[in-house]
Write an enzyme that holds these catalytic residues in place. Sequence first.
Site, PDB file in Angstrom:
ATOM      1  N   LYS D 166      51.568  74.564 -20.979  1.00  0.00           N
ATOM      2  CA  LYS D 166      52.759  75.207 -20.409  1.00  0.00           C
ATOM      3  C   LYS D 166      53.966  74.619 -21.134  1.00  0.00           C
ATOM      4  CE  LYS D 166      54.269  77.824 -16.844  1.00  0.00           C
ATOM      5  NZ  LYS D 166      53.624  78.872 -16.017  1.00  0.00           N
ATOM      6  N   SER D 240      51.211  79.245 -21.719  1.00  0.00           N
ATOM      7  CA  SER D 240      52.202  80.032 -20.997  1.00  0.00           C
ATOM      8  C   SER D 240      53.524  79.291 -21.059  1.00  0.00           C
ATOM      9  CB  SER D 240      51.753  80.259 -19.552  1.00  0.00           C
ATOM     10  OG  SER D 240      51.479  79.040 -18.913  1.00  0.00           O
TER      11      SER D 240
END
Lengths: 379, 379, 379, 379
Positions: D166, D240
Amino acid sequence: MKAQKVEMFVVPMAAPSDTSGLQQLADAGKIKPDTLVAIAGKTEGTGQHDDWGRVWADVALRQWTSRFLGISIDDVAKQVIFVLSGGCPGVITPHIAVVTREWVEVADSDSQTEKRLVVGRAGSEPMPPEEVGRMGQIRKVAEATHRAMADAGLTDPHDVHLVMVKVPGLTTSSIKDAESRGKTVVSHDLTFGPEGAGVYANDAAALGVAMALGEVKESALSDGVVRRDWSLYSEVAMTSSGGEKRHGEVLVFGNSTASRSSLVIGHAVTKDFIDAEGVRNALRSAGLHFDGGLPDETDLSRLVHVFAKSVIPGSDQIRGHRITLLDDVDAYQIGKALGGMLVASVTGRTTNYVSGGERNSHQGPPGGNIIAAVVRTDG
Amino acid sequence: MKAQKVEMFVVPMAAPSDTSGLQQLADAGKIKPDTLVAIAGKTEGTGQHDDWGRVWADVALRQWTSRFLGISIDDVAKQVIFVLSGGCPGVITPHIAVVTREWVEVADSDSQTEKRLVVGRAGSEPMPPEEVGRMGQIRKVAEATHRAMADAGLTDPHDVHLVMVKVPGLTTSSIKDAESRGKTVVSHDLTFGPEGAGVYANDAAALGVAMALGEVKESALSDGVVRRDWSLYSEVAMTSSGGEKRHGEVLVFGNSTASRSSLVIGHAVTKDFIDAEGVRNALRSAGLHFDGGLPDETDLSRLVHVFAKSVIPGSDQIRGHRITLLDDVDAYQIGKALGGMLVASVTGRTTNYVSGGERNSHQGPPGGNIIAAVVRTDG
Amino acid sequence: MKAQKVEMFVVPMAAPSDTSGLQQLADAGKIKPDTLVAIAGKTEGTGQHDDWGRVWADVALRQWTSRFLGISIDDVAKQVIFVLSGGCPGVITPHIAVVTREWVEVADSDSQTEKRLVVGRAGSEPMPPEEVGRMGQIRKVAEATHRAMADAGLTDPHDVHLVMVKVPGLTTSSIKDAESRGKTVVSHDLTFGPEGAGVYANDAAALGVAMALGEVKESALSDGVVRRDWSLYSEVAMTSSGGEKRHGEVLVFGNSTASRSSLVIGHAVTKDFIDAEGVRNALRSAGLHFDGGLPDETDLSRLVHVFAKSVIPGSDQIRGHRITLLDDVDAYQIGKALGGMLVASVTGRTTNYVSGGERNSHQGPPGGNIIAAVVRTDG
Amino acid sequence: MKAQKVEMFVVPMAAPSDTSGLQQLADAGKIKPDTLVAIAGKTEGTGQHDDWGRVWADVALRQWTSRFLGISIDDVAKQVIFVLSGGCPGVITPHIAVVTREWVEVADSDSQTEKRLVVGRAGSEPMPPEEVGRMGQIRKVAEATHRAMADAGLTDPHDVHLVMVKVPGLTTSSIKDAESRGKTVVSHDLTFGPEGAGVYANDAAALGVAMALGEVKESALSDGVVRRDWSLYSEVAMTSSGGEKRHGEVLVFGNSTASRSSLVIGHAVTKDFIDAEGVRNALRSAGLHFDGGLPDETDLSRLVHVFAKSVIPGSDQIRGHRITLLDDVDAYQIGKALGGMLVASVTGRTTNYVSGGERNSHQGPPGGNIIAAVVRTDG
């Protein structure tokens, strides 16, 4: 003699869970646990029936209020009415309008002829899913509207300029519950589409207000007229619904000589979807006396807040020309956004309460929309 | 001496393929094969880059025109400029504005001091995909704009009030073509999002107009400024792009004493996204002299058409308050719809040409939008 | 004795108006004016009720067919059934399946024991708007299904494996028409949402098929069961509706020993929304005998076409776990796309006919979907 | 000698703020403050960059974890890695996979030849907005990946089967910040569209993993290859990005003989978007030995969890046929939903971690997607 003194504070929110504006009002002593009566606002997110922005805002604001009032979250609803309308498409700033009501002592002799803002609130009886969008909901909203008017000290319906109502809608599980008990529900559509449970609930609530105010006779009402007979409507009801609710909540705004507020409320109805003059009429109704066709900055500086509906007209014609909004997949968002523009282009600001997007409604006459305005008096 | 006489007919469309309005104009002798110069309009559909409503309308209108002119479909573009902007969200009526230009004989002595509407058109050199959104496209649009001005008989850029441009965008296959030749393209995003090929093409076209009119110096232009340096813009360019095109097409509207039209064009720029006064200024610029703040019906009866952009501001603030439009997934549709409302709330009609929805643009100054109006003279 | 010989050609389309594949079939002599009986396909576009891609495709294919058959466009529907389902989200290739039927002479003695593909078609009586989604529509579809079976030479309902139906839906103007005559309509929602006119029409059509085939008794049917009593359904009906239609059209596919086709049709029903084995069962039902769990390329080379529904389950649970599809604003598109993936992941190709996206349907049992497959016989 | 023992618990969530499943795990003693290392999950909502469902879930889960660990919310990230991927379109059940790691004492002599699941985590250096989607971000992710591998006790890249990352994305305000310091940013598009900041960040992170694992040489990397040279990719990176983050977080899963877990991880890559066999290969890679083509219930009972990407192919062709997904306005949602179906149709359950919807990615080879599976060993 006790008299109401109502104030309204418009506070932008920077995120769904932003309670900093409320905190600042509390820190400044502008809101107190015993004066806070209502929070009405627009929350960011899609505004659809599963809009998590609205749900999160509701949770965060109730948590803050619970701490502020020193009561449990479940008890908050008994003291403070929340009307959060999801969706800020276009030029609608996420915000809340915080309403306080103080009771001030006035001499009996201290009579006043000018009517000023009062507010009243009431909760309704619980509304089971089979009543949503039907006479059961209509009657319970009417009854609660009467009690909210009494709470506001209003007896003449003509003094009522805005009735905000939040009622239960339907959810997958409440439908299941009703049907397991052998009951039918008004719709299996959970959206705000033309046959959606959301709009049936909103429209039953609007007819409940209309019944309470005598705008529509009870004898003219039945399950079958909801979202079918558009000649029946209220000119002051702004209603919304949420699946999570079990009771209705009613918030009445009006003017009374018994008020010592420095605010006045007024309202008007637009004649059609592009009628900016209708918005200006609402401002005039609340006491803005702008000369010429347009308000100037001095006029507008007295404007505290505008509450507007932006219901999509049920016809595909505006002033003789076809529009395609009724057929538009995104009509719910666009219809709401357009009301935001109509109001902002007149008020010169984006912190307006604008809800809508439904196709047709008993909130306002066919094609027209309700606009209410709160204005600070000169004196 | 030959002088232009330009007319403009606004015709609603009942469906993307509806050519009945054109046929009626032809039957009534209002348009003739040798006077028809342009068709600019709004087509129903989503307005997205794969909007079949717009494509179908384009095919149907070109077929009709081909038959009307008695030439092949491929040759239509040489005689008639088509600017079809897809998407009629909200209160924008699907319609076309049909522009005719007749050459009338006037005595050399018959001088006129009032400037009246003239129109000119030009096609550009072909624009390969690697030029889209870059200097190649800018220069070719600038060059074509000069030729369209010459065609209109205009020499002073101040007399130019509207330049409509349609240029090639990118498609999956044109990107493949460019890259197979070792070229890069400005974007792989085919949408009208902030880095989309569609807006890069539109904005290069706008800078091309700005360069041609001297609004921006050629020396200030480079690939790197497109959609980055917002201080560079045109106040009269309305541009659009389509993947199917290979050449640019330019349509210039202005006023000239050499015209014998009974129409006048004017334009203004809004100061921000909710500035209805900016729309009124455009009407005034074109010669509507409404008294007081607002035009009345007599004023508006002289209004022939409005062309407006509705570009979403690049900032999340309007007059100091936050809006969420930049973050909105549906911003492209909503942004366009809002411009439609702003204009319709002023003109009192929905047959306005409103294109937009892009986030920021070189069409108009940062935050503001271009509005052009065509008005029939009193005399 | 005359016997049917049915063929099916799957032709991708490069755009909504692409008729080149049809033309190639005609040029190759594979379809002839007197053998072409049906065109069933998926058109690109949004698939929503105002999808211009579907409308354009319908116009273009009918125009081509009208020229091919040498008859007027209005007469095309009497000879060729069109079932165009809008929307190719995900992995559904825009395509048409072209169905031909030839009558070949066979000796009476030339008996055959294997059942092979036959096709039949019939138009229904006109269906006024007040009948849409109600018993009137159900009965007229049932009656037309009987005639289409007769046209196919089928008498035993068990030999019927697919009934494609297209019926009138509602439009703004047909609703206006009905109500002006004092009639009510089943819904004011024109979408394919859970209470939308589109799904009521589709579901009445499905119940009409179920009634014709004896899957549901006529005595069990009433207006009130449509989209309420999900225990009533057809296992072979794939239905769609369009506002522009006035009559229903029915296309029946089945197997018969009287056929001399080299094709066979079969069908199965999935047990839930993620049941790939249900898709494989449909292939097996049509005569693919793949060993092991999975078909190999040789097996699949015999597969001609798959027709599948992808109706969203009415429950928010799949195999005990919650999904949010029922609440999803984009469920209509996503639901259809998911069926496309389920089928393509089994067939290894994307040219599958997949319609759906409705929330619940009488097309197939609750939670399950109908899959029909056409396979070429070995011999 | 200390050895890792890793467990993974898959817990459905009934709402974005539902922490009851976590609480039950805590109450049952399955997770402890000193064993909880990561929470990876799918949250309900739109999955778009302004998805409040994801944000709310993140806040709620961090608050719960902060209380559980007895540390401040800001310190949670130092101990527990959160990878919440927004959007559960279609058949993806909102859920979290809770990962624990215990250190057990084993005798040095207690050698084991089978490789079992290990996990490692690391935070990266802060990444300013100008580094997003560029070499700065790539290098910092690579560096953190090395440290996470070390934390997992992994040295051979072939033992790494899944790296979840992330990283910071861009926001309106971080772009403003960068540009005010004279820096450029990779994109002004905040969406997950093909030129969106979200995908640039995701793809830089993927290339960082690829660099760390030697899948791509550092010398082959530059700003210019991100989202342009698709021959560079990782087969194990699932990444992400979120605007709210300042540091990257890396979670590495692999197998090691030093582990005493009863779980094993494996992975595979699909060959194209409809390749169900690729999903089955991932299950096989993790040790499911299903006979025949398909796993049966006994096989599947050993499957603990699947992590899958569902990136939309950059081509408009699948196995030779055109699909329209690249042009679809809703492709981001639909693309993700399709991966959910592909996996669920194989695993027979909907609680799969599936992220995606981007058009093309360096996560996996062109057209293919990464699938990782965690399986419980027989013994």
